[in-house]
Design a protein around this motif. Structure first.
Motif, short mmCIF file in Angstrom:
data_model
loop_
_atom_site.label_atom_id
_atom_site.label_comp_id
_atom_site.label_asym_id
_atom_site.label_seq_id
_atom_site.Cartn_x
_atom_site.Cartn_y
_atom_site.Cartn_z
N ASN A 130 18.33 -11.39 65.77
CA ASN A 130 18.91 -12.44 64.94
C ASN A 130 20.19 -13.00 65.56
O ASN A 130 20.42 -14.21 65.54
CB ASN A 130 19.19 -11.92 63.53
N ASP A 131 21.03 -12.11 66.11
CA ASP A 131 22.27 -12.56 66.74
C ASP A 131 22.00 -13.43 67.96
O ASP A 131 22.62 -14.47 68.16
CB ASP A 131 23.13 -11.37 67.14
N VAL A 132 21.05 -13.00 68.79
CA VAL A 132 20.71 -13.76 69.99
C VAL A 132 20.15 -15.13 69.61
O VAL A 132 20.51 -16.16 70.20
CB VAL A 132 19.73 -12.98 70.89
N VAL A 133 19.27 -15.17 68.62
CA VAL A 133 18.69 -16.44 68.18
C VAL A 133 19.77 -17.36 67.65
O VAL A 133 19.79 -18.56 67.95
CB VAL A 133 17.58 -16.20 67.13
N ALA A 134 20.70 -16.84 66.89
CA ALA A 134 21.79 -17.66 66.34
C ALA A 134 22.66 -18.23 67.45
O ALA A 134 23.01 -19.42 67.43
CB ALA A 134 22.63 -16.84 65.37
N ILE A 135 23.00 -17.42 68.43
CA ILE A 135 23.84 -17.89 69.54
C ILE A 135 23.11 -18.93 70.37
O ILE A 135 23.65 -20.00 70.68
CB ILE A 135 24.29 -16.70 70.41
N LEU A 136 21.86 -18.64 70.75
CA LEU A 136 21.10 -19.58 71.57
C LEU A 136 20.84 -20.89 70.82
O LEU A 136 20.89 -21.97 71.43
CB LEU A 136 19.77 -18.96 72.02
N SER A 137 20.59 -20.80 69.53
CA SER A 137 20.39 -22.03 68.74
C SER A 137 21.65 -22.87 68.73
O SER A 137 21.59 -24.09 68.91
CB SER A 137 20.00 -21.69 67.30
N VAL A 151 24.10 -22.93 70.95
CA VAL A 151 24.31 -23.49 72.29
C VAL A 151 23.35 -24.65 72.53
O VAL A 151 23.74 -25.71 73.03
CB VAL A 151 24.15 -22.40 73.37
N TYR A 152 22.09 -24.48 72.13
CA TYR A 152 21.10 -25.54 72.32
C TYR A 152 21.45 -26.79 71.51
O TYR A 152 21.34 -27.91 72.01
CB TYR A 152 19.71 -25.04 71.94
N PHE A 153 21.89 -26.62 70.28
CA PHE A 153 22.22 -27.77 69.44
C PHE A 153 23.42 -28.53 70.00
O PHE A 153 23.45 -29.76 69.99
CB PHE A 153 22.49 -27.35 68.00
N ILE A 154 24.41 -27.80 70.51
CA ILE A 154 25.57 -28.45 71.12
C ILE A 154 25.13 -29.21 72.38
O ILE A 154 25.53 -30.35 72.60
CB ILE A 154 26.67 -27.43 71.42
N TRP A 155 24.33 -28.59 73.21
CA TRP A 155 23.83 -29.24 74.43
C TRP A 155 23.02 -30.48 74.08
O TRP A 155 23.20 -31.54 74.70
CB TRP A 155 22.98 -28.26 75.24
N ALA A 156 22.11 -30.38 73.11
CA ALA A 156 21.29 -31.53 72.72
C ALA A 156 22.16 -32.65 72.17
O ALA A 156 21.92 -33.83 72.45
CB ALA A 156 20.25 -31.11 71.69
N GLY A 157 23.17 -32.31 71.40
CA GLY A 157 24.09 -33.32 70.88
C GLY A 157 24.84 -34.02 72.00
O GLY A 157 25.05 -35.23 71.97
N TRP A 158 25.24 -33.27 73.01
CA TRP A 158 25.95 -33.84 74.15
C TRP A 158 25.03 -34.76 74.94
O TRP A 158 25.44 -35.86 75.33
CB TRP A 158 26.48 -32.71 75.04
#
Length: 75
Positions: free
Chosen positions: A37-44, A46-53
């Protein structure tokens, strides 16, 4: 042939996830659920920030692209 690091890493994570799922089905607790759960939360996050950028005109390159779109009246 050039190796694509992103594709190889996604495939490696897929193998680990499938192996973990199969072992969990057989009754073996391989990776603690809280860790997953922690890994999924962190990766999600990071991915959302990258996609927003990448999908907004924030960087210099993005601003240049927006100008080109305006010049061709595509914005």
């Amino acid at each position: 042939m050039e190796k694509d690091l992103a594709s190889l890493s996604r495939f490696a994570f897929l193998i680990v996830a499938v192996l973990n799922a199969v072992l969990n089905l057989l009754g073996y607790q391989t990776i603690p659920e809280q860790f997953v759960n922690d890994v999924v939360a962190i990766l999600s996050g990071v991915y959302f920030i990258w996609a927003g950028w990448k999908n907004n005109y924030i960087s210099e390159k993005g601003l240049r692209q927006k100008e080109v779109l305006k010049q061709h009246k595509l914005d």
